[in-house]
Design an enzyme around this catalytic site. Structure first.
Site, PDB file in Angstrom:
ATOM      1  N   CYS A  16       0.803  -1.221   0.000  1.00  0.00           N
ATOM      2  CA  CYS A  16       0.000   0.000   0.000  1.00  0.00           C
ATOM      3  C   CYS A  16       0.839   1.276   0.000  1.00  0.00           C
ATOM      4  O   CYS A  16       0.286   2.381  -0.078  1.00  0.00           O
ATOM      5  CB  CYS A  16      -0.949  -0.011   1.196  1.00  0.00           C
ATOM      6  SG  CYS A  16      -2.020  -1.456   1.173  1.00  0.00           S
ATOM      7  N   HIS A  61      -2.052   7.787   6.741  1.00  0.00           N
ATOM      8  CA  HIS A  61      -2.403   6.477   6.183  1.00  0.00           C
ATOM      9  C   HIS A  61      -3.815   6.109   6.635  1.00  0.00           C
ATOM     10  O   HIS A  61      -4.621   5.663   5.835  1.00  0.00           O
ATOM     11  CB  HIS A  61      -1.383   5.440   6.638  1.00  0.00           C
ATOM     12  CG  HIS A  61      -1.542   4.112   5.991  1.00  0.00           C
ATOM     13  ND1 HIS A  61      -1.523   3.946   4.615  1.00  0.00           N
ATOM     14  CD2 HIS A  61      -1.731   2.870   6.509  1.00  0.00           C
ATOM     15  CE1 HIS A  61      -1.696   2.671   4.325  1.00  0.00           C
ATOM     16  NE2 HIS A  61      -1.823   1.989   5.454  1.00  0.00           N
ATOM     17  N   GLU A 100      -0.043   5.198  14.202  1.00  0.00           N
ATOM     18  CA  GLU A 100       0.319   6.371  13.402  1.00  0.00           C
ATOM     19  C   GLU A 100       0.190   7.656  14.212  1.00  0.00           C
ATOM     20  O   GLU A 100       1.024   8.561  14.111  1.00  0.00           O
ATOM     21  CB  GLU A 100      -0.531   6.450  12.137  1.00  0.00           C
ATOM     22  CG  GLU A 100      -0.092   7.556  11.192  1.00  0.00           C
ATOM     23  CD  GLU A 100      -0.809   7.537   9.846  1.00  0.00           C
ATOM     24  OE1 GLU A 100      -0.384   8.284   8.952  1.00  0.00           O
ATOM     25  OE2 GLU A 100      -1.786   6.772   9.693  1.00  0.00           O
ATOM     26  N   LYS A 139      -9.137   8.269   3.145  1.00  0.00           N
ATOM     27  CA  LYS A 139      -9.660   6.909   2.982  1.00  0.00           C
ATOM     28  C   LYS A 139     -11.068   6.771   3.571  1.00  0.00           C
ATOM     29  O   LYS A 139     -11.776   5.817   3.249  1.00  0.00           O
ATOM     30  CB  LYS A 139      -8.727   5.894   3.645  1.00  0.00           C
ATOM     31  CG  LYS A 139      -7.398   5.692   2.921  1.00  0.00           C
ATOM     32  CD  LYS A 139      -6.584   4.609   3.595  1.00  0.00           C
ATOM     33  CE  LYS A 139      -5.243   4.379   2.906  1.00  0.00           C
ATOM     34  NZ  LYS A 139      -4.286   5.475   3.159  1.00  0.00           N
ATOM     35  N   HIS A 148      -9.685   2.254   0.929  1.00  0.00           N
ATOM     36  CA  HIS A 148      -8.244   2.038   0.800  1.00  0.00           C
ATOM     37  C   HIS A 148      -7.961   1.523  -0.602  1.00  0.00           C
ATOM     38  O   HIS A 148      -8.265   0.368  -0.924  1.00  0.00           O
ATOM     39  CB  HIS A 148      -7.783   1.039   1.852  1.00  0.00           C
ATOM     40  CG  HIS A 148      -6.289   0.935   1.985  1.00  0.00           C
ATOM     41  ND1 HIS A 148      -5.420   1.521   1.099  1.00  0.00           N
ATOM     42  CD2 HIS A 148      -5.502   0.315   2.910  1.00  0.00           C
ATOM     43  CE1 HIS A 148      -4.187   1.270   1.455  1.00  0.00           C
ATOM     44  NE2 HIS A 148      -4.211   0.536   2.568  1.00  0.00           N
ATOM     45  N   PHE A 158       1.717  -3.639   3.910  1.00  0.00           N
ATOM     46  CA  PHE A 158       2.035  -4.962   4.446  1.00  0.00           C
ATOM     47  C   PHE A 158       3.504  -5.285   4.131  1.00  0.00           C
ATOM     48  O   PHE A 158       3.995  -5.006   3.037  1.00  0.00           O
ATOM     49  CB  PHE A 158       1.144  -6.030   3.823  1.00  0.00           C
ATOM     50  CG  PHE A 158      -0.279  -6.018   4.302  1.00  0.00           C
ATOM     51  CD1 PHE A 158      -0.683  -5.242   5.367  1.00  0.00           C
ATOM     52  CD2 PHE A 158      -1.237  -6.812   3.670  1.00  0.00           C
ATOM     53  CE1 PHE A 158      -1.992  -5.254   5.812  1.00  0.00           C
ATOM     54  CE2 PHE A 158      -2.550  -6.834   4.105  1.00  0.00           C
ATOM     55  CZ  PHE A 158      -2.930  -6.046   5.180  1.00  0.00           C
TER      56      PHE A 158
END
Length: 417
Positions: free
Chosen positions: A165, A305, A316, A337, A342, A403
């Site tokens: 991502c 994110h 975060e 998002k 996402h 990931f």
């Protein structure tokens, strides 16, 4: 050596909120949810039955019918968005040397829909290996960069970047580095993703990564809300045209903003979970700021994110407080998002685009779907909940994490001569 300054001269977008940059930005600024029940396949038996799909998209409205059949959906998205960006930038063979125009593009997964279709067709047959001759070139995730270059005759650096991502943020940073080192004059960069399919939704469901709020899809993506229960899948493409400042000025191009710096780090912690204290996120924001020659107090806005997962949003936030200290309370923070879902490998480009519009328009897009305060989050932080806020944004930071523990951040600032 003296590094060249790098500016943005063109934008393109195909998103769950609209199929042009202007439609995308209007959706963000107005706090519109792009989520609805999935229409691309039968989701009756799936735990999650909704996503943020691109709407009203017919590839033959943009591409020759025969050509469109040779392209996976993610590659169709990439070509449509890059066409908009190239046109917006006004790049032609008369004002650019094609040998100095590159394409550095990204996808997190690539042609998953094509892969799924071909495997199902083989498995349902008699075992005879009958595969579409375009199976492999439709599936591989570097092919979007190749098709964009062939479509426009660009013969500069050409390759794909993949880091889950964080992919399209890393693509932007790689393009930025190539230009400031003088290896190209112009690079078309960004990312595309289209994996809303049985394999995509089923795979993320198996990981328990997705929201299962099937009774209320439009409010399912809830970054920083106490009741968030996972991310919402999205799809689309975002494209930026990066150009050396001297080249842009020489051809009289319009300039949106400047790319000031970027950073990349690893969590070295877990295949899917973030570091609980946000170590990699902290390090990557420091790296991006250092590369840009900026101090934490120079940043006005962070597009986080912020995926709407229980662990990710907290880690975060810890990293932001660590990096920015008391200045964190002067920042606007938001997760777009909450509106787009996402978009995986395309997320970084679409969120960088949101930062560019915030810088140029003086509007910070909101984090929608906030209903309940999370006691684990600092209530003094300004998450721009539910409504856009007007403010001057001189510099913005866009964070993306993937990931594998991949982290990437890019700094976007107002262009000043």
């Amino acid at each position: 050596m003296d590094l060249k300054r790098v500016v943005v001269t063109g934008l393109g977008a195909l998103t769950p909120l609209g199929n042009t940059v202007q439609e995308y930005w209007q959706g963000l600024a107005n706090g519109v949810s792009g989520c609805d029940y999935i229409k691309q396949f039968d989701v009756t038996k799936f735990k999650t039955r909704f996503a943020c799909e691109v709407k009203d998209f017919n590839p033959t409205d943009y591409l020759d019918k025969k050509e469109a059949r040779k392209l996976d959906r993610y590659c169709q998205f990439a070509l449509v968005a890059s066409d908009e960006a190239v046109k917006d930038a006004g790049i032609t063979s008369e004002n650019c040397d094609p040998d100095r125009v590159g394409v550095i593009f990204a996808s997190g997964i690539g042609g998953l829909i094509t892969f799924q279709e071909e495997v199902i067709n083989f498995a349902s047959g008699d075992g005879t290996p009958r595969f579409n001759p375009f199976f492999i070139p439709k599936m591989i995730l570097d092919i979007a960069a190749g098709h964009i270059s062939m479509r426009h005759g660009f013969r500069g650096p050409n390759f794909a970047v993949v880091s889950a991502c964080a992919s399209s943020t890393n693509a932007i940073i790689t393009a930025f580095d190539n230009i400031r080192l003088g290896k190209a004059d112009v690079i078309i960069t960004g990312g595309s993703e289209a994996v809303i399919s049985a394999a995509g939704v089923g795979g993320f469901n198996a990981m328990k990564a997705l929201s299962e709020r099937n009774d209320d899809p439009k409010t399912a993506s809830r970054p920083f809300d106490k009741d968030r229960d996972g991310f919402v899948m999205g799809e689309g493409s975002g494209v930026l045209v990066l150009e050396s400042l001297e080249h842009a000025l020489a051809r009289g191009a319009k300039i949106y903003c400047e790319i000031a710096g970027g950073g990349a780090t690893a969590d070295a912690h877990h295949i899917t979970a973030p570091h609980p204290e946000g170590l990699g996120a902290k390090n990557v924001m420091h790296a991006a700021l250092d590369d840009a020659g900026l101090k934490p107090e120079d940043i006005d806005y962070i597009n986080v994110h912020g995926t709407s997962t229980p662990l990710g949003d907290i880690s975060e936030t810890k990293a932001i407080l660590n990096v920015f200290g008391d200045h964190a309370y002067n920042l606007n923070i938001s997760s777009t998002k909450s509106m787009t879902g996402h978009c995986l490998g395309a997320a970084g480009a679409l969120e960088a685009l949101a930062c560019i519009m915030a810088v140029t328009q003086g509007i910070v897009p909101p984090t929608i779907n906030h209903f309940t305060e999370d006691p684990e989050l600092d209530p003094k932080l300004n998450f721009t909940f539910n409504e856009a806020q007007k403010r001057e944004v001189k510099a913005a930071l866009s964070n993306t994490f993937g990931f594998g523990g991949h982290n990437a951040s890019v700094v976007i600032k107002k262009y000043e001569q």
